[in-house]
Design a protein around this motif. Structure first.
Motif, mmCIF file in Angstrom:
data_model
loop_
_atom_site.group_PDB
_atom_site.id
_atom_site.type_symbol
_atom_site.label_atom_id
_atom_site.label_comp_id
_atom_site.label_asym_id
_atom_site.label_seq_id
_atom_site.Cartn_x
_atom_site.Cartn_y
_atom_site.Cartn_z
ATOM 1 N N THR A 23 -34.350 -54.743 -5.385
ATOM 2 C CA THR A 23 -35.375 -54.249 -6.308
ATOM 3 C C THR A 23 -35.867 -52.864 -5.890
ATOM 4 O OG1 THR A 23 -36.044 -56.505 -6.787
ATOM 5 C CG2 THR A 23 -37.585 -54.778 -7.398
ATOM 6 N N ALA A 24 -36.089 -52.674 -4.599
ATOM 7 C CA ALA A 24 -36.532 -51.362 -4.114
ATOM 8 C C ALA A 24 -35.462 -50.319 -4.374
ATOM 9 C CB ALA A 24 -36.867 -51.423 -2.632
ATOM 10 N N TRP A 25 -34.198 -50.678 -4.123
ATOM 11 C CA TRP A 25 -33.119 -49.725 -4.366
ATOM 12 C C TRP A 25 -33.022 -49.367 -5.855
ATOM 13 C CZ3 TRP A 25 -28.879 -50.631 -7.473
ATOM 14 C CH2 TRP A 25 -27.986 -49.578 -7.553
ATOM 15 N N SER A 26 -33.135 -50.363 -6.721
ATOM 16 C CA SER A 26 -32.938 -50.091 -8.147
ATOM 17 C C SER A 26 -34.160 -49.483 -8.823
ATOM 18 C CB SER A 26 -32.508 -51.364 -8.884
ATOM 19 O OG SER A 26 -33.508 -52.340 -8.806
ATOM 20 N N ALA A 27 -35.358 -49.812 -8.358
ATOM 21 C CA ALA A 27 -36.561 -49.348 -9.053
ATOM 22 C C ALA A 27 -37.163 -48.081 -8.461
ATOM 23 C CB ALA A 27 -37.619 -50.460 -9.058
ATOM 24 N N VAL A 28 -37.022 -47.861 -7.159
ATOM 25 C CA VAL A 28 -37.763 -46.764 -6.523
ATOM 26 C C VAL A 28 -36.889 -46.012 -5.525
ATOM 27 C CG1 VAL A 28 -40.033 -46.220 -5.579
ATOM 28 C CG2 VAL A 28 -39.615 -48.501 -6.427
ATOM 29 N N ASN A 29 -35.647 -45.806 -5.775
ATOM 30 C CA ASN A 29 -34.751 -45.164 -4.820
ATOM 31 C C ASN A 29 -35.120 -43.694 -4.600
ATOM 32 O OD1 ASN A 29 -32.051 -43.592 -4.304
ATOM 33 N ND2 ASN A 29 -31.790 -45.671 -3.533
ATOM 34 N N LEU A 30 -35.365 -43.319 -3.358
ATOM 35 C CA LEU A 30 -35.786 -41.946 -3.050
ATOM 36 C C LEU A 30 -34.691 -40.924 -3.318
ATOM 37 C CD1 LEU A 30 -37.796 -42.515 0.243
ATOM 38 C CD2 LEU A 30 -38.682 -42.052 -2.038
ATOM 39 N N ASN A 31 -33.452 -41.279 -3.012
ATOM 40 C CA ASN A 31 -32.340 -40.370 -3.239
ATOM 41 C C ASN A 31 -32.246 -39.981 -4.716
ATOM 42 O OD1 ASN A 31 -29.906 -38.947 -2.576
ATOM 43 N ND2 ASN A 31 -28.755 -40.686 -3.378
ATOM 44 N N ARG A 32 -32.293 -40.970 -5.581
ATOM 45 C CA ARG A 32 -32.227 -40.718 -7.020
ATOM 46 C C ARG A 32 -33.463 -39.951 -7.499
ATOM 47 N NH1 ARG A 32 -31.673 -45.778 -8.686
ATOM 48 N NH2 ARG A 32 -33.903 -46.053 -8.844
#
Length: 162
Positions: free
Chosen positions: A118-127
Protein backbone atom coordinates in the motif's frame (compact mmCIF):
# COMPACT_ATOMS: atom_id res chain seq x y z
CA UNK A 1 -3.75 -22.42 -8.81
CA UNK A 2 -5.29 -18.92 -8.64
CA UNK A 3 -2.67 -17.63 -11.07
CA UNK A 4 -3.56 -20.40 -13.50
CA UNK A 5 -7.25 -19.53 -13.30
CA UNK A 6 -6.55 -15.83 -13.80
CA UNK A 7 -4.22 -16.54 -16.69
CA UNK A 8 -6.75 -18.76 -18.43
CA UNK A 9 -9.47 -16.13 -17.96
CA UNK A 10 -7.25 -13.36 -19.35
CA UNK A 11 -6.23 -15.45 -22.36
CA UNK A 12 -9.89 -16.31 -22.97
CA UNK A 13 -10.88 -12.64 -22.78
CA UNK A 14 -8.04 -11.69 -25.13
CA UNK A 15 -9.09 -14.38 -27.62
CA UNK A 16 -12.71 -13.23 -27.43
CA UNK A 17 -11.76 -9.60 -28.01
CA UNK A 18 -9.38 -10.57 -30.83
CA UNK A 19 -12.14 -12.55 -32.53
CA UNK A 20 -14.59 -9.67 -32.14
CA UNK A 21 -12.05 -7.25 -33.62
CA UNK A 22 -11.51 -9.62 -36.55
CA UNK A 23 -15.22 -9.65 -37.27
CA UNK A 24 -16.05 -5.97 -36.72
CA UNK A 25 -12.88 -4.05 -37.64
CA UNK A 26 -10.39 -6.25 -39.51
CA UNK A 27 -8.52 -3.18 -40.77
CA UNK A 28 -7.45 -2.41 -37.19
CA UNK A 29 -5.72 -5.79 -36.69
CA UNK A 30 -2.25 -4.72 -37.91
CA UNK A 31 -2.22 -1.75 -35.51
CA UNK A 32 -3.44 -3.86 -32.59
CA UNK A 33 -0.92 -6.62 -33.29
CA UNK A 34 1.91 -4.07 -33.57
CA UNK A 35 0.92 -2.58 -30.20
CA UNK A 36 0.74 -6.04 -28.66
CA UNK A 37 4.19 -6.88 -30.02
CA UNK A 38 5.74 -3.68 -28.65
CA UNK A 39 4.10 -4.27 -25.26
CA UNK A 40 5.43 -7.82 -25.14
CA UNK A 41 8.96 -6.69 -26.00
CA UNK A 42 8.70 -3.96 -23.37
CA UNK A 43 7.28 -6.11 -20.56
CA UNK A 44 8.91 -9.54 -20.89
CA UNK A 45 12.43 -8.43 -19.89
CA UNK A 46 11.03 -6.59 -16.88
CA UNK A 47 8.97 -9.57 -15.80
CA UNK A 48 11.97 -11.86 -16.21
CA UNK A 49 14.28 -9.62 -14.18
CA UNK A 50 11.65 -9.11 -11.48
CA UNK A 51 10.94 -12.81 -11.08
CA UNK A 52 14.60 -13.84 -11.14
CA UNK A 53 15.42 -11.02 -8.72
CA UNK A 54 12.61 -12.14 -6.41
CA UNK A 55 13.95 -15.68 -6.45
CA UNK A 56 17.46 -14.52 -5.57
CA UNK A 57 16.17 -12.12 -2.96
CA UNK A 58 14.05 -14.79 -1.31
CA UNK A 59 17.13 -16.98 -0.93
CA UNK A 60 19.43 -14.16 0.21
CA UNK A 61 17.16 -12.47 2.73
CA UNK A 62 18.13 -13.33 6.30
CA UNK A 63 15.07 -15.23 7.52
CA UNK A 64 15.53 -14.37 11.18
CA UNK A 65 15.73 -10.62 10.43
CA UNK A 66 12.68 -10.65 8.16
CA UNK A 67 10.62 -12.58 10.69
CA UNK A 68 11.78 -10.37 13.55
CA UNK A 69 11.28 -7.05 11.72
CA UNK A 70 8.25 -7.84 9.53
CA UNK A 71 6.78 -11.08 10.89
CA UNK A 72 3.41 -11.66 12.51
CA UNK A 73 4.80 -10.60 15.89
CA UNK A 74 6.54 -7.42 14.66
CA UNK A 75 3.55 -5.29 15.66
CA UNK A 76 3.38 -1.56 15.02
CA UNK A 77 7.16 -1.32 14.58
CA UNK A 78 6.88 -3.71 11.63
CA UNK A 79 4.11 -1.56 10.18
CA UNK A 80 6.27 1.56 10.37
CA UNK A 81 9.27 -0.21 8.82
CA UNK A 82 7.12 -1.66 6.04
CA UNK A 83 5.73 1.82 5.34
CA UNK A 84 9.24 3.25 5.06
CA UNK A 85 10.31 0.39 2.80
CA UNK A 86 7.28 0.91 0.55
CA UNK A 87 7.93 4.65 0.36
CA UNK A 88 11.55 4.09 -0.63
CA UNK A 89 11.16 1.21 -3.12
CA UNK A 90 11.92 2.46 -6.63
CA UNK A 91 10.60 0.91 -9.80
CA UNK A 92 7.38 -0.56 -10.99
CA UNK A 93 5.23 -3.45 -9.88
CA UNK A 94 7.69 -6.11 -11.01
CA UNK A 95 10.22 -4.75 -8.53
CA UNK A 96 7.93 -3.94 -5.61
CA UNK A 97 5.73 -7.02 -5.82
CA UNK A 98 8.75 -9.26 -6.30
CA UNK A 99 10.26 -7.81 -3.12
CA UNK A 100 6.95 -8.34 -1.33
CA UNK A 101 6.74 -11.94 -2.51
CA UNK A 102 10.33 -12.59 -1.44
CA UNK A 103 9.68 -11.05 1.99
CA UNK A 104 6.53 -13.14 2.40
CA UNK A 105 8.48 -16.27 1.55
CA UNK A 106 11.18 -15.20 4.03
CA UNK A 107 8.69 -14.88 6.88
CA UNK A 108 7.06 -11.45 6.64
CA UNK A 109 3.52 -11.30 7.98
CA UNK A 110 0.38 -10.15 6.23
CA UNK A 111 0.13 -6.83 8.10
CA UNK A 112 3.63 -5.76 7.06
CA UNK A 113 3.16 -7.03 3.51
CA UNK A 114 -0.15 -5.20 3.06
CA UNK A 115 1.43 -2.06 4.51
CA UNK A 116 4.46 -2.31 2.22
CA UNK A 117 2.43 -2.77 -0.96
CA UNK A 118 0.00 0.00 0.00
CA UNK A 119 2.81 2.42 0.84
CA UNK A 120 4.57 1.60 -2.42
CA UNK A 121 1.43 2.02 -4.52
CA UNK A 122 -0.13 5.02 -2.77
CA UNK A 123 2.79 7.17 -1.59
CA UNK A 124 5.96 6.15 -3.44
CA UNK A 125 8.64 8.84 -3.07
CA UNK A 126 10.43 7.93 -6.29
CA UNK A 127 7.28 8.41 -8.35
CA UNK A 128 6.35 11.55 -6.41
CA UNK A 129 9.69 13.24 -7.07
CA UNK A 130 10.14 12.04 -10.65
CA UNK A 131 6.60 12.54 -11.95
CA UNK A 132 4.13 14.21 -9.63
CA UNK A 133 6.23 17.15 -8.48
CA UNK A 134 7.30 18.30 -11.96
CA UNK A 135 3.99 17.51 -13.67
CA UNK A 136 1.39 18.32 -11.03
CA UNK A 137 3.21 20.79 -8.82
CA UNK A 138 4.18 21.05 -5.18
CA UNK A 139 0.72 21.90 -3.84
CA UNK A 140 -0.86 18.85 -5.46
CA UNK A 141 1.93 16.60 -4.18
CA UNK A 142 1.71 17.90 -0.63
CA UNK A 143 -2.08 17.56 -0.43
CA UNK A 144 -2.12 14.10 -2.02
CA UNK A 145 0.73 12.91 0.21
CA UNK A 146 -0.91 14.27 3.36
CA UNK A 147 -4.08 12.38 2.53
CA UNK A 148 -2.37 9.20 1.28
CA UNK A 149 0.42 8.78 3.84
CA UNK A 150 -1.80 7.62 6.73
CA UNK A 151 -3.45 4.93 4.57
CA UNK A 152 -0.69 2.29 4.74
CA UNK A 153 -0.35 2.83 8.48
CA UNK A 154 -4.10 2.52 9.03
CA UNK A 155 -4.33 -0.60 6.85
CA UNK A 156 -1.38 -2.19 8.63
CA UNK A 157 -2.87 -1.49 12.05
CA UNK A 158 -6.24 -2.90 10.96
CA UNK A 159 -4.46 -6.00 9.63
CA UNK A 160 -2.85 -6.48 13.05
CA UNK A 161 -6.34 -7.11 14.41
CA UNK A 162 -6.92 -10.11 12.11
Amino acid sequence: MNILIGTVLLWGLAALLFRRLQMTMPEALPVVLARAKSTIFFMVPRIFVGLVGAGFMAELLPLDHIERLFGENAGVAGIFLATLAGLATPGGPFVALAIGAAALKAGAGWPALMTYVTAWSAVNLNRAIAYELPLMGRRFLLIRSAISLPMPLILGCVMLLF
